[in-house]
Each structure stands twice: as structure tokens, then as C-alpha cells.
Design a protein around this motif. Structure first.
Motif, PDB file in Angstrom:
ATOM      1  N   PRO A  34       0.784  -1.140   0.229  1.00  0.00           N
ATOM      2  CA  PRO A  34      -0.082   0.162  -0.027  1.00  0.00           C
ATOM      3  C   PRO A  34       0.818   1.204   0.084  1.00  0.00           C
ATOM      4  O   PRO A  34       0.619   2.336  -0.807  1.00  0.00           O
ATOM      5  CB  PRO A  34      -0.960  -0.189   1.320  1.00  0.00           C
ATOM      6  N   CYS A  67      -7.253  -2.321   9.319  1.00  0.00           N
ATOM      7  CA  CYS A  67      -7.905  -0.898   9.856  1.00  0.00           C
ATOM      8  C   CYS A  67      -7.399   0.410   9.267  1.00  0.00           C
ATOM      9  O   CYS A  67      -6.478   0.798   9.653  1.00  0.00           O
ATOM     10  CB  CYS A  67      -7.889  -0.992  11.371  1.00  0.00           C
ATOM     11  N   TRP A  68      -8.376   0.997   8.486  1.00  0.00           N
ATOM     12  CA  TRP A  68      -7.764   2.316   7.957  1.00  0.00           C
ATOM     13  C   TRP A  68      -8.514   3.362   8.343  1.00  0.00           C
ATOM     14  O   TRP A  68      -9.902   3.284   8.498  1.00  0.00           O
ATOM     15  CB  TRP A  68      -8.190   2.226   6.265  1.00  0.00           C
ATOM     16  N   SER A  69      -8.033   4.328   8.719  1.00  0.00           N
ATOM     17  CA  SER A  69      -8.548   5.582   9.648  1.00  0.00           C
ATOM     18  C   SER A  69      -8.969   6.703   8.794  1.00  0.00           C
ATOM     19  O   SER A  69      -8.910   6.702   7.515  1.00  0.00           O
ATOM     20  CB  SER A  69      -7.520   6.163  10.543  1.00  0.00           C
ATOM     21  N   THR A  72      -6.567   8.563   6.747  1.00  0.00           N
ATOM     22  CA  THR A  72      -6.052   7.726   5.763  1.00  0.00           C
ATOM     23  C   THR A  72      -7.039   7.674   4.773  1.00  0.00           C
ATOM     24  O   THR A  72      -6.594   7.643   3.522  1.00  0.00           O
ATOM     25  CB  THR A  72      -5.534   6.274   6.148  1.00  0.00           C
ATOM     26  N   LEU A  73      -8.281   7.324   4.720  1.00  0.00           N
ATOM     27  CA  LEU A  73      -9.197   7.386   3.910  1.00  0.00           C
ATOM     28  C   LEU A  73      -9.428   8.625   3.277  1.00  0.00           C
ATOM     29  O   LEU A  73      -9.591   8.803   1.822  1.00  0.00           O
ATOM     30  CB  LEU A  73     -10.781   7.031   4.391  1.00  0.00           C
ATOM     31  N   PHE A 120     -13.422   4.738  11.130  1.00  0.00           N
ATOM     32  CA  PHE A 120     -12.688   3.637  10.386  1.00  0.00           C
ATOM     33  C   PHE A 120     -13.280   2.741   9.565  1.00  0.00           C
ATOM     34  O   PHE A 120     -14.422   2.673   9.313  1.00  0.00           O
ATOM     35  CB  PHE A 120     -12.055   2.866  11.625  1.00  0.00           C
ATOM     36  N   GLN A 125      -5.669  -5.999   3.552  1.00  0.00           N
ATOM     37  CA  GLN A 125      -4.746  -5.463   2.715  1.00  0.00           C
ATOM     38  C   GLN A 125      -4.706  -5.799   1.306  1.00  0.00           C
ATOM     39  O   GLN A 125      -4.373  -5.157   0.487  1.00  0.00           O
ATOM     40  CB  GLN A 125      -3.402  -5.727   3.436  1.00  0.00           C
ATOM     41  N   VAL A 128      -6.674  -3.724  -0.648  1.00  0.00           N
ATOM     42  CA  VAL A 128      -6.173  -2.321  -0.843  1.00  0.00           C
ATOM     43  C   VAL A 128      -5.097  -2.377  -2.006  1.00  0.00           C
ATOM     44  O   VAL A 128      -5.069  -1.303  -2.899  1.00  0.00           O
ATOM     45  CB  VAL A 128      -5.551  -1.901   0.168  1.00  0.00           C
ATOM     46  N   GLY A 320       0.091   0.602   8.842  1.00  0.00           N
ATOM     47  CA  GLY A 320      -0.389   1.171   7.581  1.00  0.00           C
ATOM     48  C   GLY A 320      -0.674   2.410   7.499  1.00  0.00           C
ATOM     49  O   GLY A 320      -0.504   3.148   6.533  1.00  0.00           O
ATOM     50  N   ASN A 321      -1.707   2.973   8.381  1.00  0.00           N
ATOM     51  CA  ASN A 321      -2.044   4.359   8.383  1.00  0.00           C
ATOM     52  C   ASN A 321      -0.865   5.209   8.561  1.00  0.00           C
ATOM     53  O   ASN A 321      -0.827   6.303   7.753  1.00  0.00           O
ATOM     54  CB  ASN A 321      -2.978   4.608   9.584  1.00  0.00           C
ATOM     55  N   ILE A 324       0.834   5.288   5.069  1.00  0.00           N
ATOM     56  CA  ILE A 324       0.141   6.239   4.187  1.00  0.00           C
ATOM     57  C   ILE A 324       0.396   7.841   4.261  1.00  0.00           C
ATOM     58  O   ILE A 324       0.528   8.636   3.471  1.00  0.00           O
ATOM     59  CB  ILE A 324      -1.397   5.633   3.970  1.00  0.00           C
TER      60      ILE A 324
END
Length: 535
Positions: A34, A67-69, A72-73, A120, A125, A128, A320-321, A324
Motif C-alpha cells: 500500500p 483498519c484504515w482511519s 487515511t481514507l 474507520f 490489505q 487495498v 499501515g495508516n 500512508i
């Protein structure tokens, strides 16, 4: 048997293997996870070409980062994949904490309305990466993806960086103006430069399992201290798309990773948690906590981002967050340097700002680890008393730590921001990431503020058109402006009285704010935000 089937990406023979001079790339990106893919897309949006090199020809195995915050979105929106991710992902904002068989309390991560994106989503992943690869293919003249290409070494000269690449059909060296290392915890690039992490590694081991089952669990984060089904340890449950559930179980410091991965060890643990409902194990991994980073993320022409630069425990969704958000900070600066619009020293601000972000994540991660895995009788007593109080005393909830969930760090006080003398209230101080708000365009179409910000410097003015400046796009909020504020939330969040102007960075962070500024005042703030030593 895993439910997801990855697309297979073919190896394409590069010109370097035929003795032809390969192009001198502005940027080579090592790693098509990602972070690397997001970097390539962000650079392409700025008109900068890159080549992405990855040893695999499929996306990642297992859910990994899920978990994408919200922040980050919002970055993924700017990159063009946010809608697809949210449509597929499981949206959530409520977390519940349990001690043994008792619910301690629940929390709401986004209690106010008026935001486009949820607190979230949970999305594996591999989805993504698939979506980012599809998006990268929208830039055939600016992004080249080279799969089945393993980087075996890296280095640099004063005027270039390079990587050595091994493929099924031979080896070659690829040169670029800059290399971005997004090749993860076991980074070959980091090792080639003789660099190592500083920080702490914890002895506790945890089991991650993806389980496919039809279940009635809500779309919430559930965390247990000393759950009745897993004596004396901790557990975490997250719902994912496709009836996949992520289950994390603490194993203790003496656990044997190979032994704990065996299905005959995993299945009884899952059965104790979910009861007699049918399930199928989709993926298994065992990990230990680490809270470490490089001393520096920028090494001349080699730049580190994501797990190659810093690692934290997965509790709190900061890995991950954080990666990014590295990209979000880095790519506009690197693009400015490559286009001659910013000084090379601008790159140093990536180092200072994102080392700060990593340190904040590491601090929160280390505190979570200490609370979750007390090492002494007094630490355990403290934790248990805090949990007992938290049910009825809200002050104690601030002390409970099951992984403080990812949030963007403030850059207040860093060198690119202009000192705030505006007297304005609210949270939108220089260095803050911009808050979203509902807006209405001049054509009457409803939308969101952040969809109008990012990618360039923007002067956002309330009531009147901001002064004209070269390289700055202007937006006005008002009855006759570009944007309307139908619910009043934009003015409330930005203290947006008539005459107020915000200078917004390409990464949607506030660079400066003013009341009725002159063109000269905004120009000085712009020069500062672009890294000028004369600002």
C-alpha cells in the motif's frame, strides 16, 4: 483455504536486460505494498514518473493491515481509491472493552456529524493493494510496475541513487534521481545502506487468525483483558468483508511461533472464543511487538517510508495508516524538488515531520503494550483497578489502553508553518490536518470540503476572494463564492468570519491563517511552506 484469490501480474522483460539503456527514472520505489503504490500514484498526480519494483507477482497473503482511519481514507480519496475502499470495507466507529466477562465501557470515535468519511473501515490489505494497482494503471506514461523483480542491493552517488534487481531472466542495475524504500520490516534497501532500527522489541507473542464464519457480531472493535475463553491473556475481534473475522490472541513471551501456527493449536483457541458455530481458518500468523524506527528517514537520495522506516504493534492501527501518512507528507515535497519548485532542503522537513509522527505512534504503541502485558505485580494491580473504575468513572477511561487508535499528528511549531497571530479560535491551527465539512458548490451540487483541497497550495477565503499569488489556487466560501456552507459547519470548524484566509498545503494541512491578509503576508507564508530559507 483462503477465500481471496489474487490477480496474477505478469513479468515484463525490462529494456535493461537487453543491453539497452534504461531510462533515468525520477523516482524508483521499492515495494508494491500500500505505501509504495500510494507513493507512485501521488507522484503521478503531480506529474512525476516512477517505477515500482516488487519481488512478487500477487498481492499480499492474509488480511495483514485491515483498519484504515478517517485521515487515511481522506488521503485515499485524493489518490482516487477512497470510494472503492469504503464501498467494500466494513465501516465502524464504536469500540467495546471487556474485562473477563464484563463490559467495561464503549466509546464512539466519531460522535459528531458532518464528515464524509467514517472513523474507520476494516478492509483486508490484499483488496487495498488490488485497488491501488488498478489505479496505478490509470497512469501508463507515469507509473511502470515491475513484478517478479527482487531488489538485492541499493546505493547512491552524489547525483543519483540505484538499486540492483534480480529477475527470472537476469539481473540489472536501475538508476533514479531518488529511491523510496517501501520494502517493509525486512528492508533490503535499509540493510544495503547499513542502517538499523532504534527502539524496543517486546517478548510477548500474539496469534493473528483470519476466520471465515457466519456470525452476528456487530461492526465494532471488541477487546478483552483476561477473557474467560483465553485465560490470563488478551483478545481482539474485528469484522472484515466476506464474512472474515480478524482474531488476535495474546500467547505470552514463551510461545513457540511455529508450534502456535499449527491448525491443531489454533482451532481449539478459536473454538473457545466463537463457540460451536462453524468456521474455517483463512490465514494464520504469529508476531511479537516492536516499537522501533530509523534514526533518520532521509539518507541523501534514499528515502524510507512505512515499515521500512518504523514499526509499531498492530494494536491501534498505526502501521499501515502511518505509512500512508508518510507518503502524504513526502510526495508533494519530492515532486516540488524534482520540478525545481522547491529547494532540496524541503526533503529534510519530511524527515523531521514524520520522525515526529513515528515517535508519537511508538509512544502510544509502547504504552499500550505495557498496559496490555503488565510485567510486575504492581503493574497488574494498577491495570485491574483502572478497569474496575472505568465502568462508572469516566476519568479512568483515559487510563485504559488497548491500543490508542490511529489519529494524525499535529505539525504545530514545525518549520513550514507560519506563527499564528490571527487570534482565531478552533482546532485549525498551522500544522493541523484540515477537518472536513459539508459544502455546496456554486452549481448547487452538495459535496465535501476536502474534495476541493489537496494537490497544490490553496488559499481558502471566507467572504472575499483571497489575494492572487502565483502557484496558489483560490477558493472562496460565501453566498457568491466557489463554495457555500449550508450547515454552518465549515465556518464553525475554521472560525470562518468574513475576511479570514487559510493557506493550505498540498497534503491538506494548514500552513497559515490570517484575518484580512495582504498579498505580501500570504506570499511570505507560502515561501516558508515551500521551504525557502528566506521566508
Amino acid at each position: 483455504m483462503p477465500r481471496y484469490r489474487s490477480p496474477v501480474f505478469p513479468f515484463v522483460r525490462p529494456p535493461e536486460l537487453d543491453g539497452r539503456a534504461g531510462r533515468r527514472w525520477p523516482v524508483a520505489i521499492v515495494g508494491a505494498g500500500p505505501v509504495g503504490l500510494a507513493a507512485a500514484i501521488d507522484l503521478a498526480l503531480a506529474g512525476i514518473a516512477s517505477v515500482v519494483i516488487d519481488e512478487s507477482n500477487v498481492v499480499s497473503t492474509g488480511s495483514r493491515a485491515i483498519c484504515w482511519s478517517k485521515r487515511t481514507l481522506e488521503i485515499f480519496d485524493r489518490l482516487g481509491v477512497g470510494d472503492r475502499m469504503v464501498a467494500k470495507g466494513v465501516t465502524w466507529k464504536v469500540g467495546r472493552l471487556f474485562h473477563r466477562d464484563r463490559e467495561v465501557y464503549a466509546f464512539d470515535l466519531l460522535p459528531e456529524p458532518g464528515h464524509k468519511r467514517p472513523a474507520f473501515i476494516n478492509l483486508q490489505q490484499y483488496y487495498v493493494e488490488e485497488y491501488l494497482i488498478d489505479r496505478a494503471r490509470d497512469f501508463p506514461d507515469l507509473i511502470e510496475l515491475r513484478f517478479m523483480s527482487r531488489v538485492t542491493g541499493a546505493g547512491q552517488d552524489p547525483d543519483r541513487a540505484w538499486v540492483d534487481v534480480e529477475t527470472p531472466e537476469g539481473k540489472y542495475r536501475l538508476a533514479a534521481d531518488y529511491v523510496i524504500a517501501c520494502d517493509g520490516v525486512r528492508s533490503t534497501v535499509r540493510r544495503s545502506l547499513g542502517l538499523d532500527f532504534i527502539g524496543r522489541a517486546f517478548e510477548e507473542r500474539f496469534l493473528i487468525t483470519d476466520v471465515e464464519m457466519a456470525a452476528e457480531f456487530p461492526s465494532e472493535r471488541w477487546f478483552w483483558f483476561e477473557p474467560p475463553f483465553h485465560d490470563g491473556q488478551s483478545a481482539l475481534l474485528h469484522k472484515q468483508p466476506d464474512n472474515i473475522y480478524r482474531i488476535d490472541l495474546q500467547l505470552g513471551s514463551g510461545a513457540d511461533p511455529e508450534e502456535e501456527r499449527r491448525p491443531e493449536r489454533v482451532i481449539p483457541r478459536i473454538r473457545a472464543m466463537v463457540g460451536e458455530r462453524p468456521f474455517e481458518v483463512d490465514w494464520i500468523s504469529v508476531y511479537s511487538f516492536q516499537c522501533r524506527r530509523l534514526a533518520r528517514f532521509v539518507h541523501d537520495r534514499v528515502i524510507f517510508a512505512g515499515d521500512s522506516a518504523h514499526i509499531v504493534s498492530p494494536f491501534g492501527a498505526r502501521g499501515g495508516n502511518g505509512g500512508i501518512q508518510d507518503v502524504d507528507n513526502l510526495c508533494w515535497k519530492l515532486a516540488a524538488i524534482l520540478k525545481g519548485e522547491g529547494p532540496p532542503a524541503l526533503l529534510e522537513t519530511y524527515n523531521t515531520e514524520r520522525v515526529h509522527g513515528a515517535d508519537e505512534n511508538i509512544l502510544n504503541s509502547a504504552r499500550a503494550t505495557s498496559f496490555m502485558t503488565p510485567k510486575s505485580r504492581m503493574e497488574r494491580l494498577f491495570r485491574d483497578e483502572v478497569l474496575a473504575l472505568a465502568s462508572t468513572h469516566p476519568f479512568a477511561r483515559q487510563l485504559v489502553n488497548s491500543g490508542r487508535l490511529s489519529r494524525p499528528c499535529s505539525l504545530l511549531g514545525f518549520s513550514l508553518g507560519t506563527e499564528d497571530t490571527s487570534g482565531l479560535g478552533g482546532m485549525m491551527v498551522p500544522g493541523a490536518p484540515c477537518l472536513d465539512a459539508p459544502v455546496r458548490g456554486a452549481n448547487g451540487e452538495d459535496g465535501w470540503l476536502l474534495d476541493h483541497l489537496g494537490g497544490s497550495f490553496i488559499a481558502l477565503g471566507f467572504g472575499a476572494l483571497p489575494p492572487t499569488l502565483l502557484g496558489v489556487r483560490r477558493l472562496t466560501v460565501g453566498a457568491s463564492g466557489d463554495l457555500r456552507d449550508p450547515q454552518g459547519l465549515l465556518a464553525a470548524r475554521y472560525d470562518g468570519a468574513p475576511g479570514v484566509v487559510y493557506l493550505i498545503r498540498p497534503d491538506q494541512h494548514v500552513a497559515a491563517r490570517f484575518r484580512e491578509p495582504t498579498a505580501a503576508e500570504i506570499s511570505r507564508a507560502l515561501a516558508r511552506a515551500q521551504g525557502s530559507s528566506n521566508a
